[in-house]
Scaffold this active site. Sequence first.
Site, mmCIF file in Angstrom:
data_model
loop_
_atom_site.group_PDB
_atom_site.id
_atom_site.type_symbol
_atom_site.label_atom_id
_atom_site.label_comp_id
_atom_site.label_asym_id
_atom_site.label_seq_id
_atom_site.Cartn_x
_atom_site.Cartn_y
_atom_site.Cartn_z
ATOM 1 N N ASP A 1 -7.452 -4.219 -3.901
ATOM 2 C CA ASP A 1 -7.529 -2.793 -4.201
ATOM 3 C C ASP A 1 -6.349 -2.387 -5.083
ATOM 4 O O ASP A 1 -5.381 -1.759 -4.646
ATOM 5 C CB ASP A 1 -7.523 -1.997 -2.893
ATOM 6 N N SER B 1 -4.203 7.973 -1.681
ATOM 7 C CA SER B 1 -4.623 6.676 -2.208
ATOM 8 C C SER B 1 -4.032 6.403 -3.580
ATOM 9 O O SER B 1 -3.954 7.296 -4.435
ATOM 10 C CB SER B 1 -6.154 6.623 -2.307
ATOM 11 N N HIS C 1 -10.023 1.574 -5.714
ATOM 12 C CA HIS C 1 -11.083 2.373 -5.079
ATOM 13 C C HIS C 1 -11.066 3.827 -5.534
ATOM 14 O O HIS C 1 -12.002 4.568 -5.254
ATOM 15 C CB HIS C 1 -10.991 2.273 -3.550
ATOM 16 N N GLY D 1 -6.257 11.364 -0.030
ATOM 17 C CA GLY D 1 -5.599 12.012 -1.162
ATOM 18 C C GLY D 1 -4.334 11.312 -1.594
ATOM 19 O O GLY D 1 -3.850 11.524 -2.703
#
Length: 277
Positions: free
Chosen positions: A99, A191, A86, A189
Amino acid sequence: MTGWRPGAAVLLLPVTLLLSWAHSSSAWTCGQKRSTKPEKSEILEITGGEPANIRDCPWQVGILYQGRHLCGGSILSEWWILTAAHCFINRSNWLLDNDIALLLLKSPLKLGVKAVPICLSEVTDIQKWRNCWVTGWGITTTRHSMTSELQKVNIKLIKWKTCSHIMPIFTRNMLCAGSPQGGKDACQGDSGGPLVCQKKTNQGIWYQLGIVSWGVGCGRKRLPGVYTKVSNYLSWIDTETAKSGKPYVHERDSGYGLLLSPWAILLLYFVILLLPL
């Protein structure tokens, strides 16, 4: 073979196999770090994160876009970075299954004390793990803004059944972790960054179990963070990296770990050779 005892042959075969493992392991340095301070193995009672030295998590990388921080990631090898899909594809937080993303670098990383690959594991039983940490440059609870200083926070793995009851659209490709009291979590932030733990049977090596994916707020009580479950994608990682001509092959494991060091295995080998025939 005259004078060869069957009993010795039975012992020698597994030792030969172990020696092969020991030889390959000597070059395999994933998940090892050389910290400037003693290891903190106890659970720390902290609110939010605390500053981290890059030597504490030398597999951590930041991914920049036009000079600005975009996401975190982790080093798999000198050629590959593991992160979240993502970060690069505009997807709704309600549809974050699978993901995961791999980045192939234009030139290889120079591995060293501050750049070490993280290990991956096939072990899925959360009871096998201890001392789990998530790291990143994301929003902190104290500043409510992105930080220029790498942060780390100690969190606990939570059973899939528990998470599936409290988190929306929680799939088998996800795991969750956090603190029952809240206040300890990844946030915007972070991720793509790694969730790493140690095996209870081998506390000298760090393994990446999750990739920071999504959550409902940050650090809320009884609402843990959600991570991509890396163990579900080991075959995919092996296959996709091989297609590029820069293959990465994860180290196979049974979940229990081999406690013998290469020197102990060599000693055992020579003892068996000295046994009378």
